[in-house]
Design a protein around this motif. Sequence first.
Motif, short mmCIF file in Angstrom:
data_model
loop_
_atom_site.label_atom_id
_atom_site.label_comp_id
_atom_site.label_asym_id
_atom_site.label_seq_id
_atom_site.Cartn_x
_atom_site.Cartn_y
_atom_site.Cartn_z
N ASN A 1 15.28 -38.72 63.46
CA ASN A 1 14.96 -39.94 62.72
C ASN A 1 13.46 -40.00 62.51
N LYS A 2 13.06 -40.26 61.29
CA LYS A 2 11.64 -40.49 61.04
C LYS A 2 11.27 -41.86 61.57
N VAL A 3 10.16 -41.93 62.29
CA VAL A 3 9.71 -43.23 62.81
C VAL A 3 8.19 -43.21 62.93
N PHE A 4 7.54 -44.20 62.34
CA PHE A 4 6.07 -44.28 62.30
C PHE A 4 5.47 -42.95 61.87
N GLY A 5 6.05 -42.36 60.84
CA GLY A 5 5.50 -41.14 60.28
C GLY A 5 5.78 -39.88 61.06
N GLY A 6 6.28 -40.02 62.28
CA GLY A 6 6.63 -38.87 63.11
C GLY A 6 8.14 -38.70 63.19
N LEU A 7 8.59 -37.94 64.19
CA LEU A 7 10.02 -37.68 64.32
C LEU A 7 10.52 -38.01 65.72
N HIS A 8 11.60 -38.79 65.78
CA HIS A 8 12.36 -38.93 67.02
C HIS A 8 13.54 -37.98 66.93
N SER B 1 18.77 -25.12 85.92
CA SER B 1 18.59 -25.83 87.18
C SER B 1 19.79 -26.72 87.51
N THR B 2 20.28 -27.45 86.53
CA THR B 2 21.38 -28.40 86.79
C THR B 2 22.74 -27.83 86.42
N GLN B 3 22.76 -26.60 85.93
CA GLN B 3 24.04 -25.92 85.64
C GLN B 3 24.96 -26.74 84.75
N CYS B 4 24.37 -27.41 83.77
CA CYS B 4 25.19 -28.16 82.82
C CYS B 4 24.38 -28.41 81.56
N GLU B 5 25.03 -28.99 80.56
CA GLU B 5 24.33 -29.31 79.33
C GLU B 5 23.51 -30.57 79.55
N MET B 6 22.23 -30.49 79.27
CA MET B 6 21.34 -31.65 79.44
C MET B 6 20.89 -32.14 78.07
N THR B 7 20.70 -33.44 77.96
CA THR B 7 20.22 -34.05 76.72
C THR B 7 18.84 -34.64 76.96
N PHE B 8 17.96 -34.47 76.00
CA PHE B 8 16.68 -35.17 76.07
C PHE B 8 16.29 -35.63 74.67
N ALA B 9 15.39 -36.60 74.62
CA ALA B 9 14.85 -37.08 73.34
C ALA B 9 13.35 -36.86 73.35
N VAL B 10 12.82 -36.54 72.18
CA VAL B 10 11.39 -36.29 72.09
C VAL B 10 10.84 -37.03 70.88
N TYR B 11 9.65 -37.59 71.02
CA TYR B 11 8.94 -38.15 69.87
C TYR B 11 7.76 -37.24 69.55
N LEU B 12 7.74 -36.77 68.31
CA LEU B 12 6.64 -35.93 67.84
C LEU B 12 5.84 -36.73 66.82
N PRO B 13 4.58 -37.03 67.12
CA PRO B 13 3.78 -37.84 66.20
C PRO B 13 3.44 -37.03 64.96
#
Lengths: 279, 279
Positions: free
Chosen positions: A7-14, A23-35
């Motif tokens: 998603n575009k947000v404040f000109g960057g990307l979420h 490490s956790t032996q499973c599928e992990m989810t994370f979110a990142v904001y790139l300005p």
Amino acid sequence: MQLLASNKVFGGLHQRYSHQAESTQCEMTFAVYLPPQATAEQPVPLLYWLSGLTCSDENFMQKAGAFKVAAELGMAIVAPDTSPRGEGVADDPEGAYDLGLGAGFYINATQLPWAKHYQMYRYISEELPALLEQHFPVTQQRAIAGHSMGGHGALSIAFKNPERFSSVSAFSPICQPTTCPWGQKAFTAYLGSVQQAWQEHDSSLLIKRLTPEQHLPLLIDQGSDDSFLAEQLKSETLVDAAKQLNYAINFRMQQGYDHSYFFIASFIEDHLRFHYKYF
Amino acid sequence: MQLLASNKVFGGLHQRYSHQAESTQCEMTFAVYLPPQATAEQPVPLLYWLSGLTCSDENFMQKAGAFKVAAELGMAIVAPDTSPRGEGVADDPEGAYDLGLGAGFYINATQLPWAKHYQMYRYISEELPALLEQHFPVTQQRAIAGHSMGGHGALSIAFKNPERFSSVSAFSPICQPTTCPWGQKAFTAYLGSVQQAWQEHDSSLLIKRLTPEQHLPLLIDQGSDDSFLAEQLKSETLVDAAKQLNYAINFRMQQGYDHSYFFIASFIEDHLRFHYKYF
């Protein structure tokens, strides 16, 4: 890595990603904001945000209102999940909110049935940074912050790895998990009853191991009307320890604020500007 | 009125209330933000925010990031629910997201089984303002805004009551509900097949009834990557109608933005400052 949403947000990307974690032996989810400033040629510094009990990668990104200032400053933010998840990942049999899914406590479990997947300390402090620094336009300038259980995570990970971060901050952190009900319940389950293992993840104890050169800039905001303050968070334990060590932390008791994201939104700008100063 | 929650945020208060509504014949919930300036002696102007499909009073308050600027300007915001709710309130038998609960469309239903409770137009345009202006420190200076279905609500309510508002704005509004699938489905259910009744709630038609003196200041933001734009929102219908009328609306096509609250958060500050200018 699989891109789940962008998603575009404040000109960057979420963006949300999932990946198979070692490490956790499973599928992990994370979110990142790139300005908007972040490009392969001009990578930007990165703030790790660790969320509290019951949260996923989504709460901070949707509720904290952090993007405007992150876009202005040119800093990326990553919000990992708070536990391993998925089929085969152990959970509290009664579905308690403070153990199991959504309650990884940022430690490496040694006890059954948790040990196989609940390796959140290693995931956050090693695997995720390596992944991000390889695949995203971010530098090795790192700051770390969090809320409640995630405030405990940010403080304890920073105190154990002061060379990896330029600054640390927290909202309403669990300051002494070895003596509060949330921490005792989780540590007993994940680490067993060995007190020495518990002490490896208690910020009010870990802070005492730091040399003065390892005293990272540290900002804490705590709401005075937070219903968890006295029993679970115990911020005075960390403030007192810092005082004895002549560690000049900036602890702010914010009058009338509670434990919610409304509190975080009110002061997140101060935290972003604080971290940016030390990158 | 019953106070359900109260959180301090940016020096003001976010509060949720429920009350027995006469128009919708059920208990209605709304959320209000009162900036720090608001006191009984110094009431402040009030922005009505109407949310989109599936939303409650909570989405905008948690995700829009509006409080910092509202607190700076000294304006209150109210976010009502998007439909009647509770036991005995009709819902779509298949639980569709675009009809029944969470999908009141800001009209007064005339058809069974909807007519008894789905009186959202009267609730928003009459009952709620009377309640708020009696019990909260707000003036009769009113602005109205909304998103998607709530953008339709804001535009159509403002066009039908231009004397009650000083300005109107919308994010991604449904501009011509009489010709899009969401609108046709809801209007058929709530109003029957009488086209005249439909036209009473279609902004691209209502705008033509306004005299030049009734042209309220109007700001619309629309994301160019909004997946609902072509089929459901049809912003060109309103832009074209305004052009023919010499109604100087400010329509902004925001490149790369989608239909989410990430889009709203990116531009809500502009909307608050826009409304404040005309109070």
